[in-house]
Design a protein around this motif. Sequence first.
Motif, PDB file in Angstrom:
ATOM      1  N   UNK A  19      -0.404  11.544 -24.474  1.00 46.56           N
ATOM      2  CA  UNK A  19      -0.971  10.263 -24.954  1.00 46.56           C
ATOM      3  C   UNK A  19       0.467   9.914 -25.828  1.00 46.56           C
ATOM      4  N   UNK A  20       0.970  11.016 -26.458  1.00 38.44           N
ATOM      5  CA  UNK A  20       2.485  10.487 -27.180  1.00 38.44           C
ATOM      6  C   UNK A  20       3.504   9.980 -26.389  1.00 38.44           C
ATOM      7  N   UNK A  21       3.781  10.327 -25.295  1.00 34.81           N
ATOM      8  CA  UNK A  21       4.639   9.881 -24.529  1.00 34.81           C
ATOM      9  C   UNK A  21       4.300   8.687 -23.892  1.00 34.81           C
ATOM     10  N   UNK A  22       3.222   8.558 -23.378  1.00 32.93           N
ATOM     11  CA  UNK A  22       2.404   7.309 -22.706  1.00 32.93           C
ATOM     12  C   UNK A  22       1.483   6.722 -23.188  1.00 32.93           C
ATOM     13  N   UNK A  23       1.709   6.143 -24.668  1.00 33.78           N
ATOM     14  CA  UNK A  23       0.530   5.489 -25.467  1.00 33.78           C
ATOM     15  C   UNK A  23      -0.102   4.398 -24.508  1.00 33.78           C
ATOM     16  N   UNK A  24      -1.308   4.059 -24.748  1.00 32.56           N
ATOM     17  CA  UNK A  24      -2.016   3.109 -24.124  1.00 32.56           C
ATOM     18  C   UNK A  24      -1.257   1.690 -24.484  1.00 32.56           C
ATOM     19  N   UNK A  25      -1.286   0.861 -23.678  1.00 35.34           N
ATOM     20  CA  UNK A  25      -0.478  -0.426 -23.935  1.00 35.34           C
ATOM     21  C   UNK A  25      -1.530  -1.255 -24.753  1.00 35.34           C
ATOM     22  N   UNK A  26      -1.260  -1.847 -25.791  1.00 32.51           N
ATOM     23  CA  UNK A  26      -2.063  -2.393 -26.532  1.00 32.51           C
ATOM     24  C   UNK A  26      -2.457  -3.872 -26.021  1.00 32.51           C
ATOM     25  N   UNK A  27      -3.639  -4.246 -26.315  1.00 33.33           N
ATOM     26  CA  UNK A  27      -3.934  -5.455 -25.843  1.00 33.33           C
ATOM     27  C   UNK A  27      -4.513  -6.559 -27.070  1.00 33.33           C
ATOM     28  N   UNK A  28      -4.548  -7.728 -27.098  1.00 33.49           N
ATOM     29  CA  UNK A  28      -5.194  -8.297 -28.142  1.00 33.49           C
ATOM     30  C   UNK A  28      -6.681  -8.199 -28.266  1.00 33.49           C
ATOM     31  N   UNK A  29      -7.197  -8.372 -29.474  1.00 35.24           N
ATOM     32  CA  UNK A  29      -8.869  -8.007 -29.722  1.00 35.24           C
ATOM     33  C   UNK A  29      -9.341  -9.523 -28.833  1.00 35.24           C
ATOM     34  N   UNK A  30     -10.724  -8.994 -28.328  1.00 37.37           N
ATOM     35  CA  UNK A  30     -11.446 -10.079 -28.091  1.00 37.37           C
ATOM     36  C   UNK A  30     -12.408 -10.206 -28.752  1.00 37.37           C
ATOM     37  N   UNK A  31     -12.627 -11.390 -29.555  1.00 34.79           N
ATOM     38  CA  UNK A  31     -13.614 -11.530 -30.657  1.00 34.79           C
ATOM     39  C   UNK A  31     -14.797 -12.356 -29.726  1.00 34.79           C
ATOM     40  N   UNK A  32     -16.155 -11.709 -29.903  1.00 32.58           N
ATOM     41  CA  UNK A  32     -17.037 -12.510 -29.351  1.00 32.58           C
ATOM     42  C   UNK A  32     -18.105 -12.728 -30.530  1.00 32.58           C
ATOM     43  N   UNK A  33     -18.686 -13.786 -30.154  1.00 36.75           N
ATOM     44  CA  UNK A  33     -19.957 -14.590 -30.789  1.00 36.75           C
ATOM     45  C   UNK A  33     -21.257 -14.359 -30.250  1.00 36.75           C
ATOM     46  N   UNK A  34     -22.160 -13.675 -30.643  1.00 33.51           N
ATOM     47  CA  UNK A  34     -23.562 -13.616 -30.147  1.00 33.51           C
ATOM     48  C   UNK A  34     -24.699 -14.169 -30.843  1.00 33.51           C
ATOM     49  N   UNK A  35     -25.206 -15.199 -29.983  1.00 29.30           N
ATOM     50  CA  UNK A  35     -26.243 -15.997 -31.010  1.00 29.30           C
ATOM     51  C   UNK A  35     -27.684 -15.689 -30.316  1.00 29.30           C
ATOM     52  N   UNK A  36     -28.548 -15.293 -31.182  1.00 21.69           N
ATOM     53  CA  UNK A  36     -29.949 -14.968 -30.684  1.00 21.69           C
ATOM     54  C   UNK A  36     -30.509 -16.618 -30.522  1.00 21.69           C
ATOM     55  N   UNK A  37     -32.011 -16.059 -30.364  1.00 24.78           N
ATOM     56  CA  UNK A  37     -32.788 -17.203 -30.222  1.00 24.78           C
ATOM     57  C   UNK A  37     -33.732 -17.392 -31.521  1.00 24.78           C
ATOM     58  N   UNK A  38     -34.671 -18.478 -31.519  1.00 24.30           N
ATOM     59  CA  UNK A  38     -35.570 -18.552 -32.718  1.00 24.30           C
ATOM     60  C   UNK A  38     -36.106 -20.021 -32.723  1.00 24.30           C
TER      61      UNK A  38
END
Length: 403
Positions: A10-29
């Motif tokens: 993991x030190x030699x080959x760290x995971x490639x960072x990716x931008x955060x994906x923000x999600x919006x979840x809207x319930x009913x009512x």
Amino acid sequence: MRFWLERFKEFLFPPIPRPDDCALVLSGGGARAAYQAGVLRYIAETFPDKGFHIITGVSAGAINAAQLANHTGTFEQAANHLVHSWTKIRTDKVFEAESGLSMLWGLLRRGNGAGASGEEITTLDVRGTHGLVDTTPLWSFLEQEFQAPDGVLSGIEVNLNRNRLKAAAVVTTNYATGQTVTWVQGKDFDLWERPDRISVNTTLSVNHVMASTSIPLIFPAVRIGDMWYGDGGVRLAAPLAPAVHLGADRIMAISTRYKQSRAEADAPTVRGYPPAAQIMGMLMNAIFMDALDQDAFTLQRINKLVEDMPQRLRHGMRPIQLLQIRPSVDLGRLASTREPSLPGGLRFLTSGLGTEETLSPDWLSVLLFEEDYVARLLEIGYEDAHHQHDEIVKFFDGVAPFR
């Protein structure tokens, strides 16, 4: 020894960072979803360069989700347009209610259709629809607000091409199979299939939104292809799951249900035998809101487990940041004094079901698409978001500005 080899790898080959994906979840009512618009107005005003890459909604939350995903302006412009839409909403723009006696007759009448074996079946056929009310006005209202005369939400494709949106989804229930079906328009995502819930890649339309908002029995089902669909909350046990499947790293979930204290929860809202309105309100809460709280609790527990696991044992699982925003007041109780503003026929039905006998007529609040109630919900949503300003800052911390 193997453990240290994995750490060295993991030190030699760290995971490639990716931008955060923000999600919006809207319930009913139902009408309560105006609260979500108030929350989003504050967020858009305060964080105009932020936004959500993934937007999902169910039931009335699907209307808000589709509005945001389809709007091709800035996040702030989209939120303002959403609020403006709610300020224009009235009961007669959502459904055409028959007189109270006609609605009751619609509940009791027998249809002329035949079941699979040829026997007569009981229907809820009012004015040629198959629900207690006719939702043609809502259909027309949404086509106008979405600027979709042909029904297609064309703005979603525009936002996908601009990389401002990764995916938009609305959730429905297939009445023929009982499956929860999530309709997704997006890019770079994998479809999923789980017990009793599947996803479908599609071009979203007003049809999908109307199906998601179709309250069982009250609103008519909507035909998509060869099947009939209704409210997506009916069997949705994991309302956060679509956003997770679509790759969300952070989820903001806006509920329309007030979280009671223990003392409030233990205090009865009705004396004596519960009226039908009390029972129907509990059923509505079970369909629209209860699952979100349980799913959020489950996600938080999974997060703790995943964080304690070494990377090699996670098998693709990842911690997901969750922020829940919910009403600071009971929106059901808030509706209790506003029943007189309903149309006469609908008021006849709601009062007949005993809404005046309960302190928290949740069922009434779902149908209360009236000016003063909606305006108050918008205000409460805005104020609640303001009070959670610091939590919202933490949620967006590190997320790149939208372009």
